[in-house]
Enzyme design. Structure first.
Site, short mmCIF file in Angstrom:
data_model
loop_
_atom_site.label_atom_id
_atom_site.label_comp_id
_atom_site.label_asym_id
_atom_site.label_seq_id
_atom_site.Cartn_x
_atom_site.Cartn_y
_atom_site.Cartn_z
CD GLU A 109 -57.44 24.27 8.31
OE1 GLU A 109 -57.92 25.13 7.64
OE2 GLU A 109 -56.60 23.45 7.50
CE LYS B 236 -59.62 25.98 3.65
NZ LYS B 236 -58.85 25.45 4.80
CG ASP C 153 -66.73 42.22 5.19
OD1 ASP C 153 -66.64 40.90 5.07
OD2 ASP C 153 -67.68 42.92 4.66
CG HIS D 146 -53.23 18.65 9.26
ND1 HIS D 146 -53.76 20.04 9.58
CD2 HIS D 146 -54.47 18.01 9.54
CE1 HIS D 146 -54.75 19.94 9.94
NE2 HIS D 146 -55.46 18.69 9.77
#
Ligand code: NAD
Length: 432
Positions: free
Chosen positions: A87, A271, A287, A389
């Site tokens: 991202e 998130k 993991d 962004h």
């Protein structure tokens, strides 16, 4: 003198302006990487033959961009943070946020002992209370039995720490006793160690309870293995051309409050935290599904807003008018075991990071989560997330439209200049 040769500081001014090869050289010098390790960074990562030995049904490998976040100062030590993520904006944003927290003295982080929970599900128990008492009466025996199956971890200073028995009188399959083994797995994530231990002691638990032990597996809600990171940003450091720092600090606290009370916002807030944490997990061969499961279940079960899923962070304006932030979450990561020592790029990432223990890795990782969160809510609460962004996203738009490598930057620049960052426009520019 190269930028990495000045002092062993994670402040790498101008790093983002360097070419790819120069960045590899700068990080290689900083971390003392040999030629082979530099070649791994530059693209000679996991080979198909190695991949074939790691999982089943292999047909190839799948690469992700690996970036380096700068400016991290955690518990007085400088770190360069390797991050594997697809991202755009994540690296730029976190490096800036780490610089803000650095201005307030850096991150202070601490963690509990790395104690994992192994669960045993016991059914067909004739007397739930008597079974619970029997298990607790034999706590020491069960812990000694668990230790006897995990010699090496016990030698490293880990081992069984406690036994718990949790009765559930009414479930869809009748009464259920859940027995927990608490086990310190030291520098390992510990899944295999825990699973071995609970499988080993399950027959004795069945005897003691008179029941039938079914599931024997670790819990990813690793709430006995938590890490906290804290940091302060001086209000002055938050000043923007059109906003005093004190106003930005207040806006950030308001944004955090939104995520504290509303699970719809908390999901997105968390998130953003995981953008950083996952990227470091992946880079170091850890993991990340386990870390994700742990983070979100913790955000619900140990919510800062009891009864609701909530933000993992707290940001508020402190008594001096500065911005104070804090995060706590379970981080079951390892510096041994899993893919950490198997995946060549993970090995190099671990060398760049230079952590000595799983706890130190978790402390850096929590700091990464806090910084990533600061970057996101600072942008959201001020000029909005899209301005910065989309500028960085423009290159991916150009790539998606089919631009050749040499064209991508020019097309992205044109999209930004036009304020029209769309694939259709990128296609037109390519054809013209
Ligand atoms: P592992 O099985 O490789 O065990 C770690 C080993 O490292 C141990 O044998 C230990 O003896 C050795 N070791 C050397 N130095 C050590 C030190 N200082 N501290 C501790 N151990 C040391 O790895 P693991 O951490 O038990 O298992 C991790 C793997 O399990 C990951 O690949 C994970 O994806 C997987 N897994 C996860 C889940 C889950 O999250 N639900 C379930 C099953 C498996």
């Amino acid at each position: 003198m190269g930028i990495a040769e000045t002092v062993k500081s994670s402040r790498l001014p101008g790093f983002y302006k360097l070419g790819l090869a120069e960045r590899v050289a700068a990080v290689g010098d900083w971390a003392g990487l040999d030629d082979e390790e530099r070649a791994i960074l530059a693209g000679r990562g996991l080979q198909p033959g190695q991949a074939d030995l790691m999982i089943e049904n292999v047909v190839g490998t799948y690469a992700l961009p690996l970036g380096i976040a700068a400016n991290f100062l955690v518990n007085g030590r400088d770190y360069l943070i390797p991050m594997a993520v697809e991202e755009p904006s994540v690296l730029a944003a976190i490096s800036h946020a780490a610089k803000l927290i650095r201005a307030g003295g850096g991150f202070q982080a601490e963690s509990t002992d790395p104690v994992m929970i192994g669960q045993m599900q016991v059914l067909d128990v004739p007397d739930l209370e008597a079974a619970q008492r029997a298990v607790m009466a034999q706590r020491a025996e069960l812990m000694a039995l668990a230790d006897s199956y995990s010699d090496s971890i016990v030698r490293y200073g880990g081992g069984a720490r406690d036994i718990e028995a949790r009765p559930f009188a009414d479930t869809p399959v009748g009464p259920m006793l859940v027995v927990h083994l608490l086990f310190d797995t030291r520098d390992a994530m510990g899944a295999n160690t825990i699973n071995t231990a609970v499988e080993a002691i399950a027959p004795r638990v069945a005897e003691l309870t008179g029941g039938r032990v079914v599931l024997r597996i670790l819990s990813n809600l690793a709430d006995r293995r938590t890490t906290t990171a804290r940091g302060t940003v001086p209000a002055d450091a938050l000043t923007q051309p059109d906003l005093p720092g004190s106003a930005v600090a207040r806006l950030i606290a308001e944004a955090n409050a939104f995520a504290l009370v509303d699970p719809y916002r908390a999901a997105t807030h968390n998130k953003g935290i995981m953008n950083g944490i996952d990227a470091l997990c992946i880079a170091t061969g850890n993991d990340w599904r386990a870390i994700e499961a742990g983070a979100h279940s913790y955000a619900a079960h140990h919510s800062r807003n009891p009864g609701s899923y909530s933000a993992l962070t707290d940001w508020h304006v402190d008594d001096n008018g500065d911005l104070y932030g804090e995060i706590t979450l379970p981080l079951a990561v390892g510096t041994v075991g899993g893919a950490t020592k198997v995946h060549p790029t993970a090995r190099v990432a671990m060398k760049i990071l230079g952590v000595q223990s799983a706890r130190e890795l978790a402390e850096v990782m929590a700091s990464v989560g806090l910084a990533q969160n600061l970057a996101a809510i600072r942008a959201l609460a001020t000029h909005g997330i899209q301005r910065g962004h989309m500028r960085l996203h423009a290159r991916q738009i150009a790539l998606a439209a089919g631009a050749a490598e040499g064209q991508v930057q020019a097309i992205a620049d044109q999209l930004v200049a036009e304020g029209n960052i769309r694939v259709e426009r990128a296609r037109e520019l390519i054809t013209n």
